[in-house]
Scaffold this motif. Structure first.
Motif, PDB file in Angstrom:
ATOM      1  N   TYR A  43      43.362 -52.861  -8.309  1.00 23.45           N
ATOM      2  CA  TYR A  43      42.763 -51.527  -8.331  1.00 23.45           C
ATOM      3  C   TYR A  43      42.151 -51.224  -9.692  1.00 23.45           C
ATOM      4  N   LYS A  44      40.832 -51.180  -9.760  1.00 30.24           N
ATOM      5  CA  LYS A  44      40.117 -51.039 -11.022  1.00 30.24           C
ATOM      6  C   LYS A  44      39.946 -49.597 -11.497  1.00 30.24           C
ATOM      7  N   LYS A  45      40.335 -48.625 -10.687  1.00 33.03           N
ATOM      8  CA  LYS A  45      40.124 -47.218 -11.047  1.00 33.03           C
ATOM      9  C   LYS A  45      41.187 -46.664 -11.991  1.00 33.03           C
ATOM     10  N   ILE A  46      42.238 -47.432 -12.257  1.00 29.40           N
ATOM     11  CA  ILE A  46      43.272 -46.977 -13.188  1.00 29.40           C
ATOM     12  C   ILE A  46      43.530 -48.065 -14.239  1.00 29.40           C
ATOM     13  N   ASN A  49      44.250 -52.348 -14.229  1.00 25.71           N
ATOM     14  CA  ASN A  49      43.879 -52.985 -12.957  1.00 25.71           C
ATOM     15  C   ASN A  49      45.107 -53.607 -12.284  1.00 25.71           C
TER      16      ASN A  49
END
Length: 146
Positions: A43-46, A49
């Motif tokens: 998950y790259k949004k936080i 990753n």
């Protein structure tokens, strides 16, 4: 002890080491999915990753290789004798980056869980650690603000 491979061959081997879809990650993903948990991969949004992010519970899960992330006290985290300065600096930079990412996650009220590769490298250890993972997820969910 000298490396059995030439410098070029060792470099080629190390370049092939993948950071995604490793066997430990796949085992954890399959276990979570089988137990009803849904997640996002890499998950790259936080920050950081995380290998897995459970949106429903706001929990980031990192599956760390003992060598690459400097697992304290683990025999799998022993540094190579050759090129020791390089490896020491590289592993220390990884540890520092991990710590910074965990702090950023905590500031954003995102809980994080780290699973070390050595904790799931045998069937017995894997069963114990993954069952504890579910308990940790439920505990963090109860402690979550709001």
């Amino acid at each position: 002890m000298a490396d059995i491979f030439s410098k070029e061959k060792r470099s080629a081997i190390m370049r092939r080491v993948s950071g995604k879809n490793t066997k430990p990650e796949i085992m954890v993903r399959q276990f979570l999915y089988k137990n009803g948990f849904r997640y996002r991969k890499n998950y790259k949004k936080i920050a950081g990753n995380p290998d897995l992010y459970i949106l429903k519970y706001n929990i980031a899960i990192f599956i760390h290789g003992c060598f690459w992330h400097g697992h304290p006290g683990c025999k799998h985290a022993a540094l190579p004798r050759s090129n020791n300065n390089y490896w020491t600096n590289k592993i220390q930079a990884n540890i520092k980056r991990d710590s910074k990412n965990f702090q950023i996650l905590a500031k954003n009220n995102i809980s994080s869980i780290t699973i070390w590769e050595c904790e799931i490298n045998t069937a017995a250890k894997r069963e114990e650690r993954l069952n504890r993972l579910i308990a940790d997820i439920h505990l963090l969910n109860l402690q979550a603000p709001g």
